[in-house]
Design a protein around this motif. Sequence first.
Motif, PDB file in Angstrom:
ATOM      1  N   THR A   5      -4.319  -4.963  10.628  1.00  0.00           N
ATOM      2  CA  THR A   5      -3.018  -4.903   9.974  1.00  0.00           C
ATOM      3  C   THR A   5      -2.285  -3.677  10.493  1.00  0.00           C
ATOM      4  N   LEU A   6      -1.101  -3.880  11.020  1.00  0.00           N
ATOM      5  CA  LEU A   6      -0.352  -2.804  11.665  1.00  0.00           C
ATOM      6  C   LEU A   6       0.883  -2.462  10.847  1.00  0.00           C
ATOM      7  N   TYR A   7       1.009  -1.186  10.481  1.00  0.00           N
ATOM      8  CA  TYR A   7       2.192  -0.676   9.789  1.00  0.00           C
ATOM      9  C   TYR A   7       2.939   0.242  10.753  1.00  0.00           C
ATOM     10  N   THR A   8       4.235   0.011  10.932  1.00  0.00           N
ATOM     11  CA  THR A   8       5.011   0.827  11.848  1.00  0.00           C
ATOM     12  C   THR A   8       6.187   1.472  11.120  1.00  0.00           C
ATOM     13  N   SER A   9       6.468   2.695  11.513  1.00  0.00           N
ATOM     14  CA  SER A   9       7.627   3.409  10.990  1.00  0.00           C
ATOM     15  C   SER A   9       7.832   4.652  11.839  1.00  0.00           C
ATOM     16  N   ASN A  10       9.066   5.142  11.882  1.00  0.00           N
ATOM     17  CA  ASN A  10       9.313   6.399  12.574  1.00  0.00           C
ATOM     18  C   ASN A  10       9.252   7.586  11.617  1.00  0.00           C
ATOM     19  N   ARG A  11       8.797   7.343  10.382  1.00  0.00           N
ATOM     20  CA  ARG A  11       8.641   8.410   9.391  1.00  0.00           C
ATOM     21  C   ARG A  11       7.201   8.419   8.872  1.00  0.00           C
ATOM     22  N   LEU A  12       6.544   9.569   8.981  1.00  0.00           N
ATOM     23  CA  LEU A  12       5.169   9.679   8.498  1.00  0.00           C
ATOM     24  C   LEU A  12       5.077   9.431   7.005  1.00  0.00           C
ATOM     25  N   GLU A  13       6.122   9.798   6.265  1.00  0.00           N
ATOM     26  CA  GLU A  13       6.091   9.607   4.808  1.00  0.00           C
ATOM     27  C   GLU A  13       5.949   8.127   4.452  1.00  0.00           C
ATOM     28  N   VAL A  14       6.604   7.255   5.213  1.00  0.00           N
ATOM     29  CA  VAL A  14       6.504   5.811   4.952  1.00  0.00           C
ATOM     30  C   VAL A  14       5.091   5.319   5.251  1.00  0.00           C
ATOM     31  N   LEU A  15       4.533   5.810   6.347  1.00  0.00           N
ATOM     32  CA  LEU A  15       3.161   5.424   6.688  1.00  0.00           C
ATOM     33  C   LEU A  15       2.170   5.931   5.647  1.00  0.00           C
ATOM     34  N   ALA A  16       2.393   7.132   5.125  1.00  0.00           N
ATOM     35  CA  ALA A  16       1.519   7.679   4.083  1.00  0.00           C
ATOM     36  C   ALA A  16       1.610   6.833   2.814  1.00  0.00           C
ATOM     37  N   ASP A  17       2.803   6.334   2.486  1.00  0.00           N
ATOM     38  CA  ASP A  17       2.954   5.441   1.329  1.00  0.00           C
ATOM     39  C   ASP A  17       2.090   4.196   1.499  1.00  0.00           C
ATOM     40  N   GLU A  18       2.121   3.605   2.688  1.00  0.00           N
ATOM     41  CA  GLU A  18       1.343   2.394   2.939  1.00  0.00           C
ATOM     42  C   GLU A  18      -0.156   2.674   2.853  1.00  0.00           C
ATOM     43  N   LEU A  19      -0.591   3.792   3.449  1.00  0.00           N
ATOM     44  CA  LEU A  19      -2.013   4.119   3.420  1.00  0.00           C
ATOM     45  C   LEU A  19      -2.475   4.412   1.997  1.00  0.00           C
ATOM     46  N   ALA A  20      -1.643   5.098   1.224  1.00  0.00           N
ATOM     47  CA  ALA A  20      -2.011   5.381  -0.171  1.00  0.00           C
ATOM     48  C   ALA A  20      -2.225   4.089  -0.945  1.00  0.00           C
ATOM     49  N   GLY A  21      -1.395   3.079  -0.664  1.00  0.00           N
ATOM     50  CA  GLY A  21      -1.576   1.793  -1.320  1.00  0.00           C
ATOM     51  C   GLY A  21      -2.871   1.114  -0.919  1.00  0.00           C
ATOM     52  N   VAL A  22      -3.225   1.224   0.369  1.00  0.00           N
ATOM     53  CA  VAL A  22      -4.480   0.638   0.841  1.00  0.00           C
ATOM     54  C   VAL A  22      -5.672   1.300   0.151  1.00  0.00           C
ATOM     55  N   LEU A  23      -5.621   2.620  -0.006  1.00  0.00           N
ATOM     56  CA  LEU A  23      -6.745   3.351  -0.588  1.00  0.00           C
ATOM     57  C   LEU A  23      -6.873   3.124  -2.090  1.00  0.00           C
ATOM     58  N   ARG A  24      -5.848   2.606  -2.731  1.00  0.00           N
ATOM     59  CA  ARG A  24      -5.922   2.356  -4.181  1.00  0.00           C
ATOM     60  C   ARG A  24      -6.610   1.045  -4.512  1.00  0.00           C
ATOM     61  N   ARG A  25      -6.967   0.259  -3.496  1.00  0.00           N
ATOM     62  CA  ARG A  25      -7.572  -1.032  -3.810  1.00  0.00           C
ATOM     63  C   ARG A  25      -8.964  -0.832  -4.405  1.00  0.00           C
ATOM     64  N   PRO A  26      -9.451  -1.791  -5.205  1.00  0.00           N
ATOM     65  CA  PRO A  26     -10.799  -1.667  -5.767  1.00  0.00           C
ATOM     66  C   PRO A  26     -11.848  -1.650  -4.653  1.00  0.00           C
ATOM     67  N   GLY A  27     -12.902  -0.911  -4.874  1.00  0.00           N
ATOM     68  CA  GLY A  27     -13.965  -0.832  -3.881  1.00  0.00           C
ATOM     69  C   GLY A  27     -15.109   0.023  -4.381  1.00  0.00           C
ATOM     70  N   ASP A  28     -16.103   0.205  -3.551  1.00  0.00           N
ATOM     71  CA  ASP A  28     -17.268   1.013  -3.899  1.00  0.00           C
ATOM     72  C   ASP A  28     -16.874   2.485  -3.806  1.00  0.00           C
ATOM     73  N   PRO A  29     -16.872   3.218  -4.938  1.00  0.00           N
ATOM     74  CA  PRO A  29     -16.456   4.616  -4.900  1.00  0.00           C
ATOM     75  C   PRO A  29     -17.429   5.518  -4.148  1.00  0.00           C
ATOM     76  N   LEU A  30     -18.642   5.038  -3.886  1.00  0.00           N
ATOM     77  CA  LEU A  30     -19.630   5.851  -3.182  1.00  0.00           C
ATOM     78  C   LEU A  30     -19.497   5.728  -1.665  1.00  0.00           C
ATOM     79  N   LYS A  31     -18.747   4.752  -1.194  1.00  0.00           N
ATOM     80  CA  LYS A  31     -18.555   4.606   0.246  1.00  0.00           C
ATOM     81  C   LYS A  31     -17.316   5.378   0.674  1.00  0.00           C
ATOM     82  N   PRO A  32     -17.413   6.193   1.699  1.00  0.00           N
ATOM     83  CA  PRO A  32     -16.251   6.996   2.115  1.00  0.00           C
ATOM     84  C   PRO A  32     -15.167   6.135   2.746  1.00  0.00           C
TER      85      PRO A  32
END
Length: 220
Positions: A5-32
């Motif tokens: 899945t590719l997210y593109t933007s010329n602003r790092l803040e927009v990319l950070a928003d997308e990554l923050a959303g990905v990291l909020r998904r449910p998952g194993d909290p013990l896996k990095p």
Amino acid sequence: MTGLTLYTSNRLEVLADELAGVLRRPGDPLKPDIIIVQSRGMERWLSMALAQRNGIVANCQFPFPNAFIENIFGLLFDFDPHDNPYDPRVLTFRITGALPGLIKRHAAFDAFRTYLKDDARGVKGYQLASEISDLLDQYLLFRPQMLLDWEKNAPTQTGDPFPWQRLLWKQLTQLTRKSHRAALWQALVGTHPFQAASQAALPEYVSLFGVSYLPPYYLQ
């Protein structure tokens, strides 16, 4: 879910928003969460940006591309980055030891013989070996197939404008049984059968952030 899945933007803040959303998904909290970056400055900025968006940043790893690939090699193959005869620093000394014999046996090294004839202290020899080591390290990353062809005595697409390189590389590979990263790369992207236990150790997903360019070696 598999694939890229590719997210593109010329602003790092927009990319950070997308990554923050990905990291909020449910998952194993013990896996990095593995987030590949290309600088420590980007790691520090991204850590603060994610903490601002998610309230916390924890159990995240920020490897560089090469460190990540070497970790994969360690999980799947008999590879230890701390015992690597093809590390440029180690390779420099291996080349220093191999050159005198090659110069005596092969006319392809005549230019080396002329260059090193007044090198009683070995300084020029060491400096030359260091330059060659860096060159071979770049070949491992950008021309892995060429090195593999050299080992099999197969012709290369670009030919051999500098025959001494093939001769030197063949000797270096014959002096150790440990695999270099071109051979490991070939096994990883090929049809090498992996044990289920090794596959289970691989990360479920990986994120790359702010990476503007990657060699084909890493992309594959």
